[in-house]
Scaffold this active site. Structure first.
Site, PDB file in Angstrom:
ATOM      1  N   HIS A 184       0.827  -1.143  -0.523  1.00 17.18           N
ATOM      2  CA  HIS A 184      -0.433   0.211  -0.267  1.00 17.18           C
ATOM      3  C   HIS A 184       0.768   0.778  -0.283  1.00 17.18           C
ATOM      4  O   HIS A 184       1.418   1.292   0.936  1.00 17.18           O
ATOM      5  CB  HIS A 184      -0.857   0.366   1.507  1.00 17.18           C
ATOM      6  N   CYS A 185       1.077   2.286  -0.965  1.00 20.21           N
ATOM      7  CA  CYS A 185       1.184   3.061  -1.408  1.00 20.21           C
ATOM      8  C   CYS A 185       0.976   4.097  -0.558  1.00 20.21           C
ATOM      9  O   CYS A 185      -0.721   5.216  -1.480  1.00 20.21           O
ATOM     10  CB  CYS A 185       1.700   3.576  -2.784  1.00 20.21           C
TER      11      CYS A 185
END
Length: 305
Positions: free
Chosen positions: A152-153
């Site tokens: 998850h960025c």
């Protein structure tokens, strides 16, 4: 009672919104430093340096357009969720999965829940109360299972998964090129910043040039390392999560060779390799692009891709 760090993951969504503003802010500072302060006026004046100014401005705008296209493609593209109707294939029906969703007070034996399998078999997510396809992981920030989840960025306020991983890699690639161009083009002005400053120089322009150089150089160096890491992951047909989970040095069962591994992310059409798009024929032919079905080495032995 054990401390559950994942309950704080939802706060990353708010952080991600701030990161989008940070990205746009860096773009704004860079644009002001390169176009407004340095090379725009130089092109307008003409002379022997006009061609250099034109070349810098052309590269800057072309790379910026590709960077933003890829960036917003990652932001707004669903990384891939598990279809509600998805079920394991008949070859996976031997897995013992509860017929009803489990709750915290359930009496079912947790050992019967399928765990991460090196054979790529489906598992069951108790949080989503659904089957998990091979290479799928639950994201505590998004609150759902993501197909071929890489991470998850916060920079893109989204998960990076099967359906937007290519766009993420292109975003890194064009960010590296853009920040490198800005760093090199602002280097002469940055050196002059520590020399004799003209009395007519505008303080805001000097500050923008300084910040533009420092920020872009920092991003170029950090993105370079990150891009090298992901190139190695693509070459081995693995993700950041899978690389962390693998405990042995044996060859990864999804590793089909560098060429086929690359095509499972970028497709076979060279025209589309540098664009955040896929050829329709590739989407039909390469099953890995849908995030649900991944061929293994044993499946392709003696066969054409």
């Amino acid at each position: 009672m054990a401390w559950n760090v994942f309950k704080f993951c939802t706060g990353l969504k708010a952080v991600g919104s701030i990161m989008v503003l940070v990205v746009l802010g860096v773009v704004g500072v860079s644009y002001y430093a390169v176009v407004i302060t340095n090379y725009g006026p130089e092109l307008a004046r003409g002379g022997s340096d006009a061609f250099t100014a034109f070349l810098v401005l052309f590269l800057f705008h072309a790379l910026l357009a590709m960077l933003l296209w890829c960036y917003f493609s990652v932001v707004f593209t669903d990384p891939g969720g598990v279809p509600p109707s998805w079920r394991p294939s008949s070859s996976e029906e031997d897995l013992e999965v509860p017929s009803l969703p489990l709750t915290q007070n359930s009496s079912h034996d947790s050992a019967k829940i399928p765990t991460m399998s090196q054979s790529g078999r489906a598992r069951y997510c108790r949080k989503c109360s659904q089957y998990k396809p091979p290479r799928c992981h639950h994201c505590s920030v998004c609150g759902r299972c993501i197909l071929k989840m890489d991470h998850h960025c916060v920079w893109v306020v989204n998960c990076v998964g099967a359906c937007n991983y290519k766009y993420f890699l292109l975003f890194l690639f064009y960010t590296l090129l853009e920040t490198s161009v800005v760093t090199v083009s602002l280097l002469p002005a940055f050196i002059a910043f520590f020399g004799d400053v003209e009395e007519t120089a505008i303080p805001g322009s000097l500050v923008a040039t300084f910040l533009g150089f420092v920020l872009n150089m920092a991003f170029a160096l950090s993105v370079l390392g990150f891009l090298i890491m992901h190139i190695s992951l693509v070459g081995g047909n693995t993700t950041t999560i899978e690389a962390y989970e693998k405990k042995t040095s044996t060859r990864w069962l999804f590793d089909l060779g560098w060429k086929r591994n690359f095509e499972q992310v970028f497709g076979t059409r060279k025209l589309y390799w540098f664009l955040p798009l896929y050829d329709k024929e590739d989407l039909r032919k390469i099953t890995a692009l849908n995030g649900l079905d991944y061929p293994m080495r044993s499946d392709l032995e003696g066969q054409e891709y």
